[in-house]
Write a protein that holds these residues in place. Structure first.
Motif, mmCIF file in Angstrom:
data_model
loop_
_atom_site.group_PDB
_atom_site.id
_atom_site.type_symbol
_atom_site.label_atom_id
_atom_site.label_comp_id
_atom_site.label_asym_id
_atom_site.label_seq_id
_atom_site.Cartn_x
_atom_site.Cartn_y
_atom_site.Cartn_z
ATOM 1 N N UNK A 121 -44.076 -34.441 -1.651
ATOM 2 C CA UNK A 121 -43.165 -33.457 -2.234
ATOM 3 C C UNK A 121 -42.855 -32.340 -1.243
ATOM 4 N N UNK A 122 -43.849 -31.923 -0.476
ATOM 5 C CA UNK A 122 -43.621 -30.872 0.515
ATOM 6 C C UNK A 122 -42.584 -31.309 1.545
ATOM 7 N N UNK A 123 -42.681 -32.555 1.986
ATOM 8 C CA UNK A 123 -41.744 -33.078 2.979
ATOM 9 C C UNK A 123 -40.329 -33.145 2.403
ATOM 10 N N UNK A 124 -40.192 -33.690 1.205
ATOM 11 C CA UNK A 124 -38.867 -33.894 0.620
ATOM 12 C C UNK A 124 -38.168 -32.568 0.325
ATOM 13 N N UNK A 125 -38.889 -31.629 -0.266
ATOM 14 C CA UNK A 125 -38.293 -30.321 -0.526
ATOM 15 C C UNK A 125 -37.997 -29.581 0.771
ATOM 16 N N UNK A 126 -38.919 -29.674 1.711
ATOM 17 C CA UNK A 126 -38.727 -29.001 2.993
ATOM 18 C C UNK A 126 -37.514 -29.524 3.728
ATOM 19 N N UNK A 127 -37.291 -30.831 3.647
ATOM 20 C CA UNK A 127 -36.120 -31.421 4.314
ATOM 21 C C UNK A 127 -34.826 -30.890 3.710
ATOM 22 N N UNK A 128 -34.772 -30.748 2.388
ATOM 23 C CA UNK A 128 -33.578 -30.188 1.747
ATOM 24 C C UNK A 128 -33.309 -28.783 2.275
ATOM 25 N N UNK A 129 -34.359 -27.988 2.378
ATOM 26 C CA UNK A 129 -34.200 -26.611 2.861
ATOM 27 C C UNK A 129 -33.732 -26.604 4.315
ATOM 28 N N UNK A 130 -34.278 -27.484 5.144
ATOM 29 C CA UNK A 130 -33.855 -27.555 6.536
ATOM 30 C C UNK A 130 -32.363 -27.878 6.645
ATOM 31 N N UNK A 131 -31.913 -28.867 5.886
ATOM 32 C CA UNK A 131 -30.506 -29.266 5.943
ATOM 33 C C UNK A 131 -29.614 -28.164 5.379
ATOM 34 N N UNK A 132 -30.067 -27.549 4.293
ATOM 35 C CA UNK A 132 -29.298 -26.450 3.703
ATOM 36 C C UNK A 132 -29.145 -25.306 4.699
#
Length: 753
Positions: A418-429
């Motif tokens: 979950x940390x990876x998936x949410x973190x990736x969204x934030x990085x792309x955003x």
């Protein structure tokens, strides 16, 4: 031997329509083949990851069709049995045009890709068909619900042994459970038999989910019993206003049944200060000895940030960027006190990557919930196991698939996943936010928000977006401009939708825009915080890059499609300028609202001639020799016609040409081969390139695509730092290619260049 009756013969033909109840390999293959064929047919409706005709950007199954429901009322039950293969073929046809939520271009809402563990778990559960009303008809599968509740209780900081809950029908179902439990706790158990003898109120912020109206309506409390609390500039509930309302209700002897803390809305990712709300409730002394108000956390999206409670922000073991780490930490700090609530709602189909609908209502005190909501057991139902939620749930039939899908996801991902998936969204955003910051005509209007969506506005090319938006937000003299440019956002959203879904509105080279959304009322301007006319609130385009396949390139494509749609809209408006003083754009469908008139003075600025003209088709290189300056101009014209480079100025295009070279390929000559490191991107100036793979164990080639003049290949692998997935060679005739250094191109397109 007795002759079988007709119904017996028909039954024999129907039996293969059911999974065989025993293990017999040959019989089981019937179902497995049916399932495999249907899955294969559906997967084949996806588009290939090839740049031929921009297939890679098609974000829907099959054909891009608008839904037509006009003949649905004419459907009739067939007289005879339809072969299952024909029926399943008809099922597959239903999927044409359905968005693929895993596709990086699908950014409409918090509609993430479903993960494979959840899909398989839900499918297996549907095969067994447990009913989660009691253990007798769900057996060990019911453990998925009980263990999911325990895991969530632990995540919230509650005692799992005391917590309880139920999987239900979406976020509204969670809200409904919370309100029913709150009514019974505050107004007494007798209300379950005699009804409400006194109306109580539900308190929620102005930006709280509209389920507040739905649930008060359906439970008979009445929509007028909802009291909305003012919000601040971040859309968080204003505590002084809440305190004043609570004081007024107590003085008027109006019972406060429930206070809802919004913990991450879809649109603005609003987060209420739940710890401050809890303190107010703890100090509150209601009249007539009633219980204190029930505190419900509407955290259907925000719950997932709690996974960072086990993340070391100082060590940053996953290596998030400095900006992303800060944003993640801020989001977690704002949401970490969700456990102060008496109950919360969780949508696993949003920030849990599960199929719809998989929602969990969790309470801190399960014993109290059962005591308040329990009913007498019907005589015909036995309670052979300890799992008997039918005694207190709304549902008397509940599928186990949502619970098992969520349980499988929790087990599969764990904290780190979950940390990876949410973190990736934030990085792309955050990458997209930087793109917006570096464009004069675009502005991110929720830059200080640490949630999933990016809200942004686009303006005509003669305006500085930052200055214009600041004036609209702060100066009442710019009220009419706010309204006009609200309509521009609406028109751009409609244009993008038409380009995607309406064949007649498609633009050559731009046939596959991202599927994004529009917020028609994000917030009021500062000078009119009590504005009730939402036409004068701030409108914004919005994107949700929640797909795990979203990356920097997909956000660049989004940015340029926005600019292209703006130019098309304004060009259409100005083409009608000689006919009307107020002009409209001819949209195929006003998907995001009616296309109101925009005075042309807001589109042109001070220049005498229109700034926007329809760009002519690119003049490509001829076979005859051209001077170098004309060759450069032709290459620039081809580049700016592509979604990746549409935003570049003439000077930037000239600089980009310095990073490439022209390469001539004789017929059949190899340009790059499968497995090579992805170091270059290619623009076809003349001729044709073929993309192919070698057939294993054979000498023949399998052609994957043919690309002609103006096509751009190889850029996706640059951003994914991958290798070539296929071979590329010249076709039957020679080809001329502009080869761009990939490392320099990636750096050039980076907004921090």
């Amino acid at each position: 031997m007795a002759v079988r009756k007709k119904w017996q013969q028909k039954l024999i033909s129907l039996l293969p329509s059911f999974p065989y109840p025993w293990f017999k390999a040959q019989r089981s293959k019937i179902f497995l083949n049916q399932m495999n064929q249907s899955l294969t047919d559906l997967i084949r409706m996806k588009h290939r990851p090839t740049f031929e005709k921009s297939e890679i950007w098609r974000s829907y199954y099959g054909e891009s069709l608008l839904p037509d429901y006009s003949n649905c009322k004419n459907a009739m039950l067939p007289n005879q049995t339809t072969p299952i293969a024909e029926t399943l073929d008809e099922v597959i046809e239903l999927f044409h045009g359905m968005p693929i939520w895993a596709h990086p271009q699908s950014m409409l809402n918090v509609l993430p890709s479903v993960n494979s563990a959840a899909v398989i778990a839900a499918t297996l559960t549907n095969m067994a068909s447990p009913n989660f009303v009691e253990g007798e008809v769900s057996w060990n599968i019911a453990k998925a619900e009980l263990e999911s509740i325990a895991m969530m209780a632990d995540l919230l900081g509650w005692k799992p042994a005391k917590a309880g809950g139920v999987f239900t029908f979406g976020g509204t179902g969670c809200y409904l459970y919370a309100l029913k439990l709150a009514i019974t706790r505050i107004m007494g158990k007798e209300t379950r038999y005699k009804g409400l003898h006194q109306k109580g109120v539900v308190i929620v912020s102005k930006v709280g989910h509209y389920a507040k109206k739905t649930c008060t309506d359906w439970l008979g409390l009445g929509m007028d019993q909802v009291i909305e609390i003012d919000v601040d500039e971040k859309n968080a509930m204003r505590i002084p206003h809440l305190e004043a309302v609570m004081r007024e209700c107590n003085a008027a002897n109006r019972p406060i049944i429930m206070i809802v803390a919004t913990m991450g809305t879809t649109d603005a990712f609003a987060i209420d200060p739940i710890r401050d709300i809890r303190r107010l409730i703890d100090r509150y002394k209601p009249q007539q000895g009633r219980n204190k108000p029930f505190l419900y956390a509407d955290a259907v999206i925000g719950w997932a940030w709690l996974v960072y409670k086990k993340y070391s922000f100082s060590k940053n073991p996953l290596g998030f960027s400095k900006e992303a780490l800060y944003s993640i930490r801020q989001g977690y700090q704002a949401l970490k006190y969700i456990g102060d609530a008496d109950a919360i709602g969780i949508d696993f189909h949003k920030t849990g990557w599960c199929p719809y609908s998989s929602s969990l209502f969790v309470v801190k005190n399960n014993e109290e919930m059962i005591d308040l909501l329990a009913r007498k057991k019907p005589a015909y139902i036995a309670t052979h196991t300890a799992f008997n939620p039918f005694l207190y749930t709304l549902e008397t039939s509940r599928s186990g698939a949502p619970a098992v899908a969520a349980w499988a996801t929790l087990k599969h991902f764990g904290y780190e996943g979950f940390q990876v998936l949410l973190g990736r969204i934030i990085e792309v955003k955050l990458f997209f936010k930087k793109l917006l910051e570096h464009d004069t005509n675009l502005i991110c209007i929720n830059a200080d928000n640490h949630g999933l969506p990016t809200l942004f506005r686009v303006y005509p090319s003669h305006l500085n977006a930052k200055k214009q938006y600041h004036a609209e937000l702060n100066d009442p003299a710019h009220r009419d401009e706010l309204y006009a440019y609200n309509k521009l956002q609406q028109l751009v959203a409609n244009k993008l939708f038409a380009m995607l879904r309406v064949k007649e509105a498609q633009v050559p080279g731009w046939e596959n825009p991202p599927f994004i959304s529009l917020s028609a009322g994000y917030r009021p301007p500062y000078y009119a915080l009590q504005e009730t006319n939402y036409e004068y609130w701030v409108f914004a385009l919005k994107s949700f890059p929640v797909s795990p396949f979203a990356n920097e390139l997909s956000m660049m494509v989004l940015r340029n499609y926005i600019l292209k749609a703006r130019d098309l809209v304004i060009a259409e408006l100005l083409s009608e300028a000689n006919k009307h003083s107020k002009i409209r754009t001819n949209q195929a469908k006003a998907w995001f609202g009616s296309c109101s008139a925009i005075p042309k003075k807001y589109l042109l600025g001070k220049q005498e001639m229109p700034a926007y003209v329809m760009k002519p088709k690119v003049s490509l290189l001829e076979k005859k020799a051209l001077p170098p300056a004309e060759i450069d101009a032709a290459i620039q014209a081809m580049l700016v016609a592509l979604p990746y480079f549409y935003h570049l100025t003439k000077l930037e295009l000239e600089r980009l040409l310095q990073y490439g070279r022209i390469k001539k390929l004789f017929p059949g000559r190899l340009l790059c081969k499968e497995g090579d490191p992805a170091k270059h991107a290619y623009l076809i100036i003349e001729g044709e390139l073929q993309v192919y793979t070698k057939v294993a164990g054979q000498s023949r080639e399998k052609i994957l695509g043919r690309f002609g003049r103006g096509s751009f290949l190889g850029e996706m692998a640059l951003f994914e730092k991958g290798t070539r997935s296929a071979n590329i060679k010249a076709g039957k005739k020679s080809a001329t290619v502009f080869v761009i250094d990939g490392r320099k191109l990636a750096r050039f397109l980076n907004p921090e260049k």
